[in-house]
Design a protein around this motif. Structure first.
Motif, PDB file in Angstrom:
ATOM      1  N   LYS A   1       0.558   1.931  -5.269  1.00  0.00           N
ATOM      2  CA  LYS A   1       1.580   2.960  -5.030  1.00  0.00           C
ATOM      3  C   LYS A   1       1.526   4.072  -6.066  1.00  0.00           C
ATOM      4  O   LYS A   1       1.902   5.195  -5.782  1.00  0.00           O
ATOM      5  CB  LYS A   1       2.957   2.317  -4.979  1.00  0.00           C
ATOM      6  N   ASP A   2       1.035   3.764  -7.264  1.00  0.00           N
ATOM      7  CA  ASP A   2       0.966   4.835  -8.264  1.00  0.00           C
ATOM      8  C   ASP A   2      -0.460   5.379  -8.406  1.00  0.00           C
ATOM      9  O   ASP A   2      -0.745   6.155  -9.290  1.00  0.00           O
ATOM     10  CB  ASP A   2       1.465   4.325  -9.623  1.00  0.00           C
ATOM     11  N   GLU A   3      -1.344   4.958  -7.480  1.00  0.00           N
ATOM     12  CA  GLU A   3      -2.738   5.421  -7.575  1.00  0.00           C
ATOM     13  C   GLU A   3      -2.848   6.799  -6.948  1.00  0.00           C
ATOM     14  O   GLU A   3      -2.316   7.048  -5.871  1.00  0.00           O
ATOM     15  CB  GLU A   3      -3.635   4.445  -6.803  1.00  0.00           C
ATOM     16  N   ARG A   4      -3.529   7.699  -7.635  1.00  0.00           N
ATOM     17  CA  ARG A   4      -3.762   9.019  -7.049  1.00  0.00           C
ATOM     18  C   ARG A   4      -4.744   8.884  -5.909  1.00  0.00           C
ATOM     19  O   ARG A   4      -5.575   7.994  -5.902  1.00  0.00           O
ATOM     20  CB  ARG A   4      -4.342   9.967  -8.112  1.00  0.00           C
TER      21      ARG A   4
ATOM     22  N   CYS B   1       0.837  -1.212   0.000  1.00  0.00           N
ATOM     23  CA  CYS B   1       0.000   0.000   0.000  1.00  0.00           C
ATOM     24  C   CYS B   1       0.865   1.252   0.000  1.00  0.00           C
ATOM     25  O   CYS B   1       1.882   1.320   0.696  1.00  0.00           O
ATOM     26  CB  CYS B   1      -0.893  -0.023   1.241  1.00  0.00           C
ATOM     27  N   ARG B   2       0.426   2.254  -0.724  1.00  0.00           N
ATOM     28  CA  ARG B   2       1.207   3.494  -0.779  1.00  0.00           C
ATOM     29  C   ARG B   2       1.245   4.203   0.576  1.00  0.00           C
ATOM     30  O   ARG B   2       2.098   5.044   0.819  1.00  0.00           O
ATOM     31  CB  ARG B   2       0.638   4.443  -1.839  1.00  0.00           C
ATOM     32  N   TYR B   3       0.319   3.869   1.472  1.00  0.00           N
ATOM     33  CA  TYR B   3       0.284   4.527   2.783  1.00  0.00           C
ATOM     34  C   TYR B   3       0.944   3.703   3.882  1.00  0.00           C
ATOM     35  O   TYR B   3       0.825   4.031   5.062  1.00  0.00           O
ATOM     36  CB  TYR B   3      -1.170   4.829   3.174  1.00  0.00           C
ATOM     37  N   ASP B   4       1.631   2.637   3.490  1.00  0.00           N
ATOM     38  CA  ASP B   4       2.167   1.711   4.493  1.00  0.00           C
ATOM     39  C   ASP B   4       3.012   2.420   5.553  1.00  0.00           C
ATOM     40  O   ASP B   4       2.878   2.155   6.751  1.00  0.00           O
ATOM     41  CB  ASP B   4       2.999   0.627   3.797  1.00  0.00           C
TER      42      ASP B   4
END
Ligand code: SF4
Length: 314
Positions: free
Chosen positions: A300-303, A273-276
């Motif tokens: 990770k590349d999701e806005r 997850c990009r927020y990890d």
């Protein structure tokens, strides 16, 4: 940098909230004495410039004003009263608390009506008193904040509650997902009665937050991770909690670390997850009961999702 001491004075309370995170401590653990509390205030002052009196309900204590005066004389910059707010329904009590040195007030309000709030606190009349307490504090120049515990009983009411809170001219309101205590966790009937699913409450939480945002009120949400709050990520309280110590039965010097390591839990998919790195995950009891299927890693590349409409924070 600010450092906060959360000082639990005891667990006695005149509300009997169905979800109380302190469980049965009020019947097991006696209140701290005046001397014990004053000694903690003095000992911990060099490392802390903020104190939060919490419990239990500190305003029920006969030494309440003396404790606040003690904190002031020791030079605490912020003296916060975390309270169910009922004693503040008495204007003279408010005035005396302010004169003694209290300068920050966090009240608990769990519904927009007596039926909902009193049903959760199991204390008839508590809604009227807490709302009057907020009105009194605002009238006396204070800017209180509120906390609302999200349960099955009140999640659909959050937008209506937000409208009420906006009309009361608060500084901030927060919605905090129920922290399931050991008594609830051990009883499947209590779990199904009180604990909602995060995916079900999500739209109501967002609508309530948006109402506050539209009114220029600072809003927060606690214990609902980023993956469930798309578009409202900047309102997660995890990002704003100051360094804190907690004095309860034991002293926990680094409470933020304690909360991350002992209180919260990350899931098997979180590393994707990009927020990890930023995310603490939910209180651990929730996935232990319901699993991880509601927590979907954000690519990770999701806005980030659609932004909240207006982001005015005071
Ligand atoms: S790190 Fe895990 S819990 Fe946190 S937002 Fe991502 S998927 Fe959700």
């Amino acid at each position: 940098m600010s450092h906060r001491l959360d000082l639990k004075v005891g667990y006695r309370c005149n509300n009997h909230c169905r979800f109380c995170v302190q469980g049965d401590k009020r019947s097991r653990i006696p209140d701290k004495s005046t001397a014990q509390i004053m000694a903690v205030l003095e000992t911990r002052r060099p490392d802390n410039d903020e104190v939060v009196f919490t419990g239990g309900e500190v305003t029920l204590r006969k030494d309440f004003f003396a404790l606040v005066r003690c904190a002031r004389s020791l030079g605490y910059r912020s003296i916060c009263i975390q309270t169910n707010g009922r004693m503040f329904a008495y204007e003279e009590f408010c005035k005396k608390a302010i004169e003694s040195g209290a300068n920050s007030f966090g009240l608990a309000l769990h519904g927009s009506t007596s039926e909902i709030h009193d049903g959760l606190t199991r204390a008839p009349g508590s809604f009227e008193q807490t709302v009057q307490g907020i009105r009194n504090l605002v009238k006396l120049g204070q800017r209180p904040s509120t906390n609302t515990v999200i349960t099955r009983y009140n999640y659909a009411d959050l937008p209506a509650l937000a409208r009420l809170l906006c009309s009361l001219r608060l500084r901030q309101f927060q919605f905090a997902f129920i922290h399931i205590n050991q008594l609830i966790k051990a009883d499947p009937r209590l779990v199904s009665e009180i604990v909602p699913r995060k995916s079900v409450v999500e739209p109501y939480v967002k609508e309530g937050l948006q109402t506050g945002i539209d009114h220029g009120i600072r809003v927060m949400v606690e214990a609902i991770p980023y993956c469930c709050m798309s578009g409202y990520e900047e309102y997660l309280s995890d990002k704003y909690i100051p360094e804190a110590s907690v004095q309860e039965e034991i002293f926990i010097e680094d409470f933020n670390r304690h909360r991350r390591e002992k209180g919260k839990l990350k899931g098997p998919c979180c590393s994707a997850c990009r927020y990890d790195a930023a995310c603490e995950g939910p209180w651990r009891e929730y996935p232990e009961l319901f699993g991880w299927e509601e927590f979907k890693p954000v690519a990770k590349d999701e806005r980030a999702g659609r932004k909240a409409r207006v982001c005015v924070q005071q």
